[in-house]
Design a protein around this motif. Structure first.
Motif, PDB file in Angstrom:
ATOM      1  N   SER A  51       0.828  -1.199   0.000  1.00  0.00           N
ATOM      2  CA  SER A  51       0.000   0.000   0.000  1.00  0.00           C
ATOM      3  C   SER A  51       0.869   1.258   0.000  1.00  0.00           C
ATOM      4  O   SER A  51       0.614   2.202  -0.757  1.00  0.00           O
ATOM      5  CB  SER A  51      -0.912  -0.010   1.226  1.00  0.00           C
ATOM      6  OG  SER A  51      -1.676   1.163   1.284  1.00  0.00           O
ATOM      7  N   ASP A  52       1.898   1.266   0.828  1.00  0.00           N
ATOM      8  CA  ASP A  52       2.815   2.411   0.880  1.00  0.00           C
ATOM      9  C   ASP A  52       3.556   2.588  -0.443  1.00  0.00           C
ATOM     10  O   ASP A  52       3.720   3.712  -0.930  1.00  0.00           O
ATOM     11  CB  ASP A  52       3.822   2.258   2.020  1.00  0.00           C
ATOM     12  CG  ASP A  52       3.186   2.422   3.392  1.00  0.00           C
ATOM     13  OD1 ASP A  52       2.043   2.921   3.479  1.00  0.00           O
ATOM     14  OD2 ASP A  52       3.843   2.045   4.385  1.00  0.00           O
ATOM     15  N   LYS A  55       1.174   4.106  -3.044  1.00  0.00           N
ATOM     16  CA  LYS A  55       0.988   5.546  -2.813  1.00  0.00           C
ATOM     17  C   LYS A  55       2.208   6.337  -3.274  1.00  0.00           C
ATOM     18  O   LYS A  55       2.087   7.387  -3.909  1.00  0.00           O
ATOM     19  CB  LYS A  55       0.727   5.814  -1.334  1.00  0.00           C
ATOM     20  CG  LYS A  55      -0.636   5.383  -0.876  1.00  0.00           C
ATOM     21  CD  LYS A  55      -0.784   5.575   0.620  1.00  0.00           C
ATOM     22  CE  LYS A  55      -2.030   4.880   1.125  1.00  0.00           C
ATOM     23  NZ  LYS A  55      -2.075   4.829   2.583  1.00  0.00           N
ATOM     24  N   LYS A  58       2.353   6.368  -7.141  1.00  0.00           N
ATOM     25  CA  LYS A  58       1.336   7.254  -7.717  1.00  0.00           C
ATOM     26  C   LYS A  58       1.727   8.717  -7.542  1.00  0.00           C
ATOM     27  O   LYS A  58       1.509   9.531  -8.438  1.00  0.00           O
ATOM     28  CB  LYS A  58      -0.030   6.971  -7.093  1.00  0.00           C
ATOM     29  CG  LYS A  58      -0.649   5.701  -7.626  1.00  0.00           C
ATOM     30  CD  LYS A  58      -2.038   5.453  -7.077  1.00  0.00           C
ATOM     31  CE  LYS A  58      -2.633   4.224  -7.727  1.00  0.00           C
ATOM     32  NZ  LYS A  58      -3.996   3.960  -7.273  1.00  0.00           N
ATOM     33  N   LYS A  59       2.321   9.045  -6.404  1.00  0.00           N
ATOM     34  CA  LYS A  59       2.773  10.418  -6.169  1.00  0.00           C
ATOM     35  C   LYS A  59       3.888  10.783  -7.146  1.00  0.00           C
ATOM     36  O   LYS A  59       3.875  11.847  -7.767  1.00  0.00           O
ATOM     37  CB  LYS A  59       3.256  10.581  -4.737  1.00  0.00           C
ATOM     38  CG  LYS A  59       3.684  11.984  -4.393  1.00  0.00           C
ATOM     39  CD  LYS A  59       4.083  12.093  -2.938  1.00  0.00           C
ATOM     40  CE  LYS A  59       4.413  13.504  -2.544  1.00  0.00           C
ATOM     41  NZ  LYS A  59       5.714  13.949  -2.945  1.00  0.00           N
TER      42      LYS A  59
END
Length: 87
Positions: A51-52, A55, A58-59
């Motif tokens: 999950s990290d 994220k 995507k950033k």
């Protein structure tokens, strides 16, 4: 009163700025390694790691210029590129 203003990195402000080949390869490698089914895991450590990473990727992708994305696209597996909306 505080305002939350995001400052852009000057490198990313230049239109058409090309990232280095090494940086593009690192981003592509991380995208290709992504476990797209991590949400189904019942191991919280495993889930949190992926999950990290998702994220973070995507950033980073959102901060890339269109020409930078074009440099990365040929290095991506089709499934992973679709997962990150790059194709």
């Amino acid at each position: 009163m505080r305002t939350n203003v995001r400052q852009m990195n000057p490198i990313n402000q230049t239109k058409g700025q090309k990232i280095s080949q090494q940086r593009a390869e690192k981003i592509a490698r991380n995208i290709n390694a992504m476990d797209m089914d991590y949400q189904r895991s019942d191991d919280m450590n495993y889930w949190k790691f992926w999950s990290d990473l998702e994220k973070t990727l995507k950033k980073k992708i959102s901060e890339l210029s269109p020409s930078d994305i074009e440099v990365i696209k040929p290095m991506l597996k089709p499934e992973e590129a679709k997962y990150f909306n790059l194709i």
